[in-house]
Design a protein around this motif. Structure first.
Motif, PDB file in Angstrom:
ATOM      1  N   THR A 164       0.830  -1.206   0.000  1.00  0.00           N
ATOM      2  CA  THR A 164       0.000   0.000   0.000  1.00  0.00           C
ATOM      3  C   THR A 164       0.867   1.259   0.000  1.00  0.00           C
ATOM      4  O   THR A 164       0.556   2.255  -0.673  1.00  0.00           O
ATOM      5  CB  THR A 164      -0.931  -0.002   1.218  1.00  0.00           C
ATOM      6  N   ALA A 165       1.953   1.185   0.754  1.00  0.00           N
ATOM      7  CA  ALA A 165       2.824   2.366   0.857  1.00  0.00           C
ATOM      8  C   ALA A 165       3.624   2.600  -0.423  1.00  0.00           C
ATOM      9  O   ALA A 165       3.821   3.761  -0.851  1.00  0.00           O
ATOM     10  CB  ALA A 165       3.775   2.208   2.031  1.00  0.00           C
ATOM     11  N   SER A 166       4.088   1.542  -1.064  1.00  0.00           N
ATOM     12  CA  SER A 166       4.950   1.701  -2.241  1.00  0.00           C
ATOM     13  C   SER A 166       4.241   1.443  -3.554  1.00  0.00           C
ATOM     14  O   SER A 166       4.853   1.603  -4.623  1.00  0.00           O
ATOM     15  CB  SER A 166       6.139   0.743  -2.132  1.00  0.00           C
ATOM     16  N   ASP A 167       2.984   1.022  -3.480  1.00  0.00           N
ATOM     17  CA  ASP A 167       2.210   0.675  -4.675  1.00  0.00           C
ATOM     18  C   ASP A 167       2.911  -0.389  -5.518  1.00  0.00           C
ATOM     19  O   ASP A 167       2.843  -0.394  -6.744  1.00  0.00           O
ATOM     20  CB  ASP A 167       1.961   1.935  -5.522  1.00  0.00           C
ATOM     21  N   ASP A 168       3.570  -1.306  -4.814  1.00  0.00           N
ATOM     22  CA  ASP A 168       4.291  -2.402  -5.483  1.00  0.00           C
ATOM     23  C   ASP A 168       3.669  -3.711  -5.026  1.00  0.00           C
ATOM     24  O   ASP A 168       3.977  -4.222  -3.946  1.00  0.00           O
ATOM     25  CB  ASP A 168       5.773  -2.344  -5.117  1.00  0.00           C
ATOM     26  N   TYR A 169       2.772  -4.256  -5.828  1.00  0.00           N
ATOM     27  CA  TYR A 169       2.042  -5.465  -5.464  1.00  0.00           C
ATOM     28  C   TYR A 169       2.696  -6.699  -6.091  1.00  0.00           C
ATOM     29  O   TYR A 169       3.432  -6.605  -7.093  1.00  0.00           O
ATOM     30  CB  TYR A 169       0.585  -5.367  -5.920  1.00  0.00           C
ATOM     31  N   ALA A 170       2.388  -7.838  -5.507  1.00  0.00           N
ATOM     32  CA  ALA A 170       2.856  -9.106  -6.056  1.00  0.00           C
ATOM     33  C   ALA A 170       2.124  -9.397  -7.357  1.00  0.00           C
ATOM     34  O   ALA A 170       1.098  -8.754  -7.661  1.00  0.00           O
ATOM     35  CB  ALA A 170       2.614 -10.225  -5.046  1.00  0.00           C
ATOM     36  N   PRO A 171       2.644 -10.338  -8.155  1.00  0.00           N
ATOM     37  CA  PRO A 171       1.971 -10.648  -9.422  1.00  0.00           C
ATOM     38  C   PRO A 171       0.519 -11.056  -9.200  1.00  0.00           C
ATOM     39  O   PRO A 171       0.183 -11.733  -8.225  1.00  0.00           O
ATOM     40  CB  PRO A 171       2.799 -11.817  -9.982  1.00  0.00           C
ATOM     41  N   GLU A 172      -0.331 -10.632 -10.108  1.00  0.00           N
ATOM     42  CA  GLU A 172      -1.736 -10.980  -9.997  1.00  0.00           C
ATOM     43  C   GLU A 172      -1.941 -12.491 -10.119  1.00  0.00           C
ATOM     44  O   GLU A 172      -1.196 -13.180 -10.807  1.00  0.00           O
ATOM     45  CB  GLU A 172      -2.541 -10.271 -11.098  1.00  0.00           C
ATOM     46  N   GLY A 173      -2.980 -12.954  -9.425  1.00  0.00           N
ATOM     47  CA  GLY A 173      -3.283 -14.385  -9.443  1.00  0.00           C
ATOM     48  C   GLY A 173      -2.600 -15.161  -8.336  1.00  0.00           C
ATOM     49  O   GLY A 173      -2.875 -16.352  -8.151  1.00  0.00           O
ATOM     50  N   ALA A 204      -3.609 -11.393  -3.587  1.00  0.00           N
ATOM     51  CA  ALA A 204      -4.972 -11.345  -3.059  1.00  0.00           C
ATOM     52  C   ALA A 204      -4.983 -10.806  -1.631  1.00  0.00           C
ATOM     53  O   ALA A 204      -5.847  -9.998  -1.267  1.00  0.00           O
ATOM     54  CB  ALA A 204      -5.594 -12.741  -3.112  1.00  0.00           C
ATOM     55  N   MET A 205      -4.011 -11.225  -0.822  1.00  0.00           N
ATOM     56  CA  MET A 205      -3.955 -10.748   0.553  1.00  0.00           C
ATOM     57  C   MET A 205      -3.615  -9.264   0.604  1.00  0.00           C
ATOM     58  O   MET A 205      -4.094  -8.533   1.486  1.00  0.00           O
ATOM     59  CB  MET A 205      -2.914 -11.569   1.338  1.00  0.00           C
ATOM     60  N   GLN A 206      -2.781  -8.798  -0.340  1.00  0.00           N
ATOM     61  CA  GLN A 206      -2.424  -7.376  -0.369  1.00  0.00           C
ATOM     62  C   GLN A 206      -3.613  -6.502  -0.776  1.00  0.00           C
ATOM     63  O   GLN A 206      -3.744  -5.366  -0.317  1.00  0.00           O
ATOM     64  CB  GLN A 206      -1.262  -7.157  -1.342  1.00  0.00           C
ATOM     65  N   LYS A 207      -4.495  -7.020  -1.618  1.00  0.00           N
ATOM     66  CA  LYS A 207      -5.611  -6.238  -2.128  1.00  0.00           C
ATOM     67  C   LYS A 207      -6.858  -6.329  -1.241  1.00  0.00           C
ATOM     68  O   LYS A 207      -7.748  -5.498  -1.350  1.00  0.00           O
ATOM     69  CB  LYS A 207      -5.971  -6.719  -3.538  1.00  0.00           C
ATOM     70  N   MET A 208      -6.914  -7.342  -0.404  1.00  0.00           N
ATOM     71  CA  MET A 208      -8.104  -7.516   0.451  1.00  0.00           C
ATOM     72  C   MET A 208      -8.206  -6.412   1.491  1.00  0.00           C
ATOM     73  O   MET A 208      -7.201  -5.994   2.061  1.00  0.00           O
ATOM     74  CB  MET A 208      -8.047  -8.859   1.200  1.00  0.00           C
ATOM     75  N   PRO A 209      -9.418  -5.943   1.771  1.00  0.00           N
ATOM     76  CA  PRO A 209      -9.595  -5.060   2.935  1.00  0.00           C
ATOM     77  C   PRO A 209      -9.391  -5.857   4.225  1.00  0.00           C
ATOM     78  O   PRO A 209      -9.457  -7.083   4.235  1.00  0.00           O
ATOM     79  CB  PRO A 209     -11.038  -4.576   2.786  1.00  0.00           C
ATOM     80  N   VAL A 210      -9.163  -5.161   5.312  1.00  0.00           N
ATOM     81  CA  VAL A 210      -8.855  -5.818   6.584  1.00  0.00           C
ATOM     82  C   VAL A 210      -9.991  -6.741   7.023  1.00  0.00           C
ATOM     83  O   VAL A 210      -9.761  -7.843   7.541  1.00  0.00           O
ATOM     84  CB  VAL A 210      -8.573  -4.775   7.677  1.00  0.00           C
ATOM     85  N   VAL A 211     -11.235  -6.311   6.801  1.00  0.00           N
ATOM     86  CA  VAL A 211     -12.383  -7.101   7.234  1.00  0.00           C
ATOM     87  C   VAL A 211     -12.476  -8.428   6.475  1.00  0.00           C
ATOM     88  O   VAL A 211     -13.111  -9.376   6.941  1.00  0.00           O
ATOM     89  CB  VAL A 211     -13.686  -6.289   7.067  1.00  0.00           C
TER      90      VAL A 211
END
Length: 280
Positions: A174-183, A188-195
């Motif tokens: 979230t801080a660096s806008d550097d996510y893992a490869p999609e799929g 998925a864990m990086q994009k999920m909301p906390v709830v």
């Protein structure tokens, strides 16, 4: 005319005239009671003899005391008995183990817990051996429920590692806008909301505990019988039936298997309620 008698333990009754001047045993505490003549209450250990009364025969005396016991509804018995609960007492005891009655003080002792033996051995060494075996069995039964099995500790430790990694990965992405490869699961864990992330991590942890506890139930089932082992392996949820019906014998592993299965379904329902599946 019936003669009233009273024992020091508090037992009261009457004796026939034929028993005057004779000594019998109290039906309740087995102490000796002197039966006087006249209307004077009898006490334990009375030594005075009635005057002017013909001495009855031994047969008449025994018959009179037998009638006394019969009228009281208590049969004669050999040996001492507790004055409080009327339970048999072993020779030389000071306190009744059934009710805590102290024979010398004439009162119950506070805090005395009765202890009954499964086997009534005459030999004192056999008594002590029976007590030791019973205590060892109780201690072993208690220890089975003390502490969690190693696989539960391992599963929870792995779960904590997953929680830490998920939190660090999400904050970093979230801080660096550097996510893992999609799929990937990490994406998925990086994009999920906390709830949604919380029940997902709960599914991973409870799933690991469930799998390890299932393996433990499978081993226990095969140790019981081949039939139970095969049913546990092939039939869904039979492991829960086996765990529930054998939870006292198996110990904490059966309880953990049941509890964490419920938690797995709770986390799964929470995850689906938040549409967590859309992130995959």
């Amino acid at each position: 005319m019936p003669i009233p008698i009273q024992c020091q333990c508090g037992y009261k009754s009457t004796a026939p005239d034929a028993a005057a001047g004779k000594t019998g045993k109290c039906p309740k505490c087995q102490a000796s009671i002197k039966v006087p003549s006249g209307q004077v209450d009898a006490t334990v250990g009375t030594t005075s003899k009635p005057s002017g009364t013909p001495k009855p025969t031994a047969a008449a005396s025994n018959s009179g005391l037998d009638k006394l016991f019969a009228d009281a509804g208590i049969g004669q018995s050999r040996g001492m008995r507790c004055p409080s609960c009327d339970k048999p007492l072993q020779p030389g005891v000071a306190v009744c183990i059934e009710c805590g009655f102290h024979l010398a003080r004439g009162e119950k002792l506070a805090g005395v817990v009765s202890q009954k033996l499964e086997e009534n051995f005459e030999d004192e060494r056999l008594h002590q051996a029976s007590i030791s075996l019973k205590r060892d069995a109780e201690t072993e039964a208690r220890l089975r429920f003390v502490g969690a099995p190693w696989w539960v500790t391992l599963a929870i430790l792995l779960g904590l590692i997953i929680v830490i990694l998920a939190g660090v990965s999400k904050v970093s992405a979230t801080a660096s806008d550097d996510y893992a490869p999609e799929g990937t699961v990490i994406y998925a864990m990086q994009k999920m909301p906390v709830v949604t992330l919380l029940p997902f991590v709960g599914i991973l942890v409870s799933g690991m505990v469930f799998f390890m506890s299932y393996l433990a139930m499978l081993v226990a089932a095969f140790k019981t019988s081949v039939g139970n082992g095969l049913l546990t392996f092939f039939i869904p949820f039979y492991s829960h039936f086996f765990a529930f019906t054998n939870r006292k014998r198996i110990g904490s592993g059966a309880t953990i298997h049941l509890i964490w299965t419920v938690l797995l379904f709770v986390f799964l329902g929470w995850f689906l309620a938040n549409r967590g599946y859309k992130w995959f």
